[in-house]
Design an enzyme around this catalytic site. Sequence first.
Site, PDB file in Angstrom:
ATOM      1  N   TYR A  56       1.074  -7.854   7.721  1.00 25.09           N
ATOM      2  CA  TYR A  56       0.467  -7.497   6.430  1.00 25.09           C
ATOM      3  C   TYR A  56      -1.021  -7.859   6.380  1.00 25.09           C
ATOM      4  O   TYR A  56      -1.805  -7.158   5.738  1.00 25.09           O
ATOM      5  CB  TYR A  56       1.249  -8.136   5.266  1.00 25.09           C
ATOM      6  N   GLN A  93       5.191   4.249  -4.567  1.00 26.16           N
ATOM      7  CA  GLN A  93       5.836   3.381  -3.581  1.00 26.16           C
ATOM      8  C   GLN A  93       4.777   2.741  -2.688  1.00 26.16           C
ATOM      9  O   GLN A  93       5.082   1.890  -1.864  1.00 26.16           O
ATOM     10  CB  GLN A  93       6.793   4.192  -2.705  1.00 26.16           C
ATOM     11  N   HIS A 111       6.818  -0.922  -5.214  1.00 32.11           N
ATOM     12  CA  HIS A 111       7.003  -1.683  -3.970  1.00 32.11           C
ATOM     13  C   HIS A 111       5.951  -2.779  -3.801  1.00 32.11           C
ATOM     14  O   HIS A 111       5.766  -3.290  -2.693  1.00 32.11           O
ATOM     15  CB  HIS A 111       6.996  -0.738  -2.761  1.00 32.11           C
TER      16      HIS A 111
END
Length: 256
Positions: A56, A93, A111
């Site tokens: 990430y 999303q 999300h």
Amino acid sequence: MPRSGPIIVLTGAGISKEFGLHTFRDPDGIWAQHRIEEVATPEAFARDPKRVHTFYNTRRHQLVTGNIQPNAAHEALPRLERDWPHPVLIVTQNIDDLHERAGSVALLHMHGELRKSRCQHCGDVRAFDGDLDTSQTCRSCGMRGGLRPHVVWFGEMPLYMDEIGEALATCALFVSIGTSGHVYPAAGFVQEARHGAGAHTVELNLEPSLGENLFAEKIYGPASQIVPAFVEGLLSGSSKNSGAHFSGTPNSRKIG
Ligand code: APR
């Protein structure tokens, strides 16, 4: 095609593809390079937080410092929000912030958001543009080692489900843009919108999605071309512009 009434726009990775962000399931997509079980589940984070943070952190770094910008598809949606006579809600999303950068306001990130951190101890969510690691301390509760990306992993409950359910129950038009229809609950929204309020449903995608048969109308092509054209058509046929005519017959078109 409705000329008025609330609209829900569901977006997925395909809307952000044309400015360098990868989708997930295309041949060059993120899940062709990484295994979901290793980087996008609570179990993966418990087992190897460093690896998940690196995954990430890399994506956050790209989003913050790379040449990533909203494209014409993102930019068409704030115009729809501003000029349509009834509420327009974007449910995305995507964990990027390209809808916000384009100027959309009524927006739910089901999300989560890449540019935010969340503390696993106290739940504090805050803007975060740097790199997360396992040694950091939460600025709210002072606990160490509990910070994670504010994203929804596989096996976790998406965010804002109550708000989304209420909006689906009353929308007149449901538009899906750039999503493959593989991931629930988002993939089931089209049926909720149809059965709840009898909404008209439209798919805008590069190619037919898994759920293509659930949509009354389908338009295929790159989002940066078909979304602005679709918004233009909607606005010229809206009840605000009563002189204009808009054909509402279900059809399937390909542009670009
Ligand atoms: N314009 C429009 N659509 C496009 C474009 C484009 N330029 N490029 C690709 N697409 C389409 C693809 O054909 C595909 O149907 O976008 C879709 C992207 O699908 P996915 O990669 O599966 O992405 P998405 O549907 O957003 O994934 C849903 O899955 O992995 C999880 O949490 C992740 O939010 C994500 C969720």
